[in-house]
Structures are given as C-alpha cells and as structure tokens.
Scaffold this motif. Structure first.
Motif, PDB file in Angstrom:
ATOM      1  N   LYS A 114       0.863  -1.131   0.127  1.00 37.59           N
ATOM      2  CA  LYS A 114      -0.127   0.076   0.022  1.00 37.59           C
ATOM      3  C   LYS A 114       0.970   1.135   0.087  1.00 37.59           C
ATOM      4  O   LYS A 114       0.715   2.317  -0.618  1.00 37.59           O
ATOM      5  N   GLU A 160       2.189   1.828  -3.667  1.00 39.34           N
ATOM      6  CA  GLU A 160       1.135   2.210  -4.367  1.00 39.34           C
ATOM      7  C   GLU A 160       1.179   3.755  -4.242  1.00 39.34           C
ATOM      8  O   GLU A 160       0.970   4.418  -5.155  1.00 39.34           O
ATOM      9  N   ARG A 205       2.531   6.731  -6.913  1.00 37.15           N
ATOM     10  CA  ARG A 205       1.441   7.968  -7.617  1.00 37.15           C
ATOM     11  C   ARG A 205       2.294   9.217  -7.926  1.00 37.15           C
ATOM     12  O   ARG A 205       2.029   9.725  -8.570  1.00 37.15           O
TER      13      ARG A 205
END
Length: 401
Positions: A80, A83, A87
């Motif tokens: 997580k 991720e 971005r």
C-alpha cells in the motif's frame, strides 16, 4: 521538507517497539503495523495514515491527517505504501534510518527490508535518511512550546534550590539530595528529563560525568553540582544545573579563590550565550567558550558546551561542540542555528585536584531560546553561588584526636 530536499516521508509504526517519532505523527497507539505518509507537491503538503481497520476510526476522530485509509486485517501494508508513492513519483523519499541520530533511526531492519522489496526499482534508488527533515521540523519550537519550557525551567531551578536547603554538612549525602528531588517530582506529577537512574546527578566530589548520585557525605569546602531535568506533560524536557558551596564553620562567604572559580565559569556561560545567534554554527559557540577557558587558565574539558533541548534532553539540531579537540566543524556541530531553537549550555571552569588524574569542573548550565537577533535565557540565570552554612562545633565538644 523543502529545506531538507525531500518530497515524501514515510514513518512506519508498530506496537511495543515503536518508532521514537511515533508520537509526533499520531502513531503512538499503533496496535498493528501502520504507516504515516507526508507527501509534498509544490507548496502543498498532504498527510495520509494507512492504518489497520481497528485503529483507523480513532485516527479519523483525532483528525490529525488529511486522509485515513482503513486497511482490512491481512493487507500488505508495504504494498500500500509503495502504491501511494508510485502515484506521486517523488524524487527523494525520507525514511527513519540514520547513523548519527538515534531519534531518526526508528525503522527496523525488517521494516526497511519489507518496504524496499515492495518498492519498484526506480523508487528504491530515491530513499534517503530522514535526519535532515527531522532536524528542520522538530528542532524549532513554537512560541507556545517555549512558554511551556520556560515554566518548566523555573520549576526545575526552584526544586534544585529547595534541595540545597535540606543539606546538613557532615551528614547529608549526595544521594539524599537526589532522593529529595525524586520525592518532589512525584508530588508534583512530573517525570525524569532523561535516564531515571542518572537524574538528578548530584555531585559534591570530583568529576564523574553523566552518572548517578553516590553516598558521598557533603563536607565544608565542597562545590555541589546538581544536574537536573524534568519532563512536563510527558513531552517537554528541561536541563539545568545549579551550584552550591558549603561554607566552613564560622564562614559567611566562600574564600576568594572559590569565588574566582565560580565567576570564571559563570562568565563562560555568558560568553556562550553571546555567541548563540541565527546563522552561527554550533561549533562557533563552542569555540567562543574554549577561547574564554584558555584565557582564564581552565583545564581542558572533554564535554561540549551545549546541545538542543526540548522533546529530549539531547534534542535534534546544532550541537554546541566540536571545538574542544581543535578540529573543524563537522556533523551536528556544523549545523546552522535558527530562531526558535532551544539550547542547554554550560560555562566551564575546571582545575586539577590533589588526587592524580582527578579534576573538578564548574559547568554553569542554563537554557536559552534563539531569537531573530541573538538568544535569551528562558529564566533568570544563576548569578550567585547558593551558600550552605556549616553548624559551629559545640563549645564543650572534645577536640579531635
């Protein structure tokens, strides 16, 4: 983050063996691994908590973070984090690992390995220590925090003075003075500013450095050093020393040579204060002190002149040290002093004792906050030695044999 040159900061928190900075990011109550991300985009900062679902609701209630993502049990936390970072595509990602600063070294080797493995190769090359970020953020105190520390400093000095009033020369031990201060701390609901076994350090004998108080009995002619700090609300810490001198029976003031030692040490503290100013290095302050010590004939002193104080007794920021060995500024001593930083710092004067290899050092220690133009004491500094009278011998007492 801008001054430290980082675009993202990741703090991983966990239960029982938490990161030293957990309480500063809202992760002190982590019951399972959680991550707190601070992401900088241009002039905007966004904070995100990636939390197990059991604690996520409480984090939302507290409202410290822009976003709280609730992770079902069993979710791969590090995937997580990866991720989220992917971005943003940050150029530099700060993690809490550091060779030089313990409070910025809270990421365990296991956590680092798991996080690194989860990141794409491009981001792995962008990991840096959070040391500079931590210094830039936590090293400067808010005005409201300085006021809390100012009140705490006044209480610290008050308690030291109370303790000196309990001394009976020839009977009271250094450890008795320390126990008195511990009792007063318990009564007032304050805690230790550093390691409890070494706070306070009461020493009426030769130099011992950072240590516990011993059972040495206080005698006429002793200089007594009390190095003492308290923690207020479990967060803000003080570090102040107060000195006393034990008068001989019939004396009303110390001998001239004792007063001269005191004045030289006190002056060293004032010299250091004058050198604490925005734009100076910590090394420059230490150098000013060393020059004064040489001028007045002090023995060398191994300890640095001072250190930041606030969340810890030895807080983050410029170290007022480094010049005692005649070396150029480096590491924390090369850091620049900024307004809002708070320091505890000494004025030194040391001399040799008759016992070979032993010295006695007066280290007049005060606290000061850096202003836009210089520095100012948090509380009025100690100007005079605290004098402890010795009882006169009884007229009918037999002469010593």
């Amino acid at each position: 983050m801008k001054r430290a040159g980082v675009d993202a900061w990741v703090v991983v928190c966990r239960e029982n063996a938490n990161d030293p900075l957990a309480a500063h990011v809202g992760g002190e109550n982590a019951g399972a691994p959680a991550a707190f991300l601070f992401l900088r985009e241009a002039e905007q900062l966004r904070s995100i908590a990636l939390s197990p679902e059991g604690e996520a609701k409480a984090l939302r209630d507290v409202g410290l973070h822009d976003e709280v993502e609730s992770l079902p049990r069993g979710t791969d936390l590090y995937a997580k984090v990866s991720e989220r970072l992917a971005r943003l595509k940050p150029r530099r990602i700060a993690l809490n690992f550091s060779e030089r600063m313990s409070v910025a070294d809270g990421l365990s080797s296991t956590q680092r390995a798991l996080l690194t493995a989860a990141l794409p190769p491009a981001l792995r090359q962008r990991l840096v220590s959070s040391e500079e970020l931590v210094v830039e953020w936590l090293g400067i105190k808010l005005p409201e925090e300085v006021e809390v520390m100012r009140r705490a400093a006044a209480l610290t000095a008050q308690l030291e003075e109370e303790a000196y009033r309990q001394i009976i020369p020839g009977k009271t031990r250094d450890s008795d003075v320390a126990r008195f201060l511990k009792r007063r701390m318990a009564e007032l609901g304050v805690t230790d500013g550093w390691a409890p076994d070494q706070n306070p350090n009461v020493n009426s004998g030769p130099d011992r450095g950072h240590s516990h108080a011993t059972d040495r009995v206080i005698q006429p002619g002793d200089f007594i050093q009390t190095d003492f700090g308290i923690a207020i609300q479990g967060r803000w810490v003080t570090d102040i020393q107060r000195f006393a001198y034990v008068l001989a029976p019939g004396e009303t003031k110390p001998p001239p040579e004792a007063l001269e030692k005191w004045e030289r040490s006190k002056k060293g503290n004032r010299v250091a204060l004058a050198a604490i100013k925005p734009g100076a290095r910590g090394w420059d302050v230490d150098k000013a002190q060393r020059d004064w010590m040489r001028q007045v004939g002090s023995e060398p002193v191994m300890w640095g002149t001072g250190h930041p104080v606030g969340y810890w007794a030895h807080d983050v920021g410029p170290a007022l040290s480094g010049a005692q060995k005649g070396q150029p500024a480096k590491g924390a001593s090369a850091r620049i002093i900024r307004p809002g930083q708070v320091f505890a710092f000494d004025g030194f004067f040391a001399w040799k004792l008759p016992t070979p290899g032993e010295t006695k050092t007066l280290s007049v220690e005060e606290m000061a906050v850096v202003t836009e133009t210089g520095a100012e004491y948090l509380i009025p500094p100690q100007e005079e030695l605290i004098l402890i009278p010795s009882p006169n011998p009884r007229p009918d007492a037999s002469p010593p044999r």
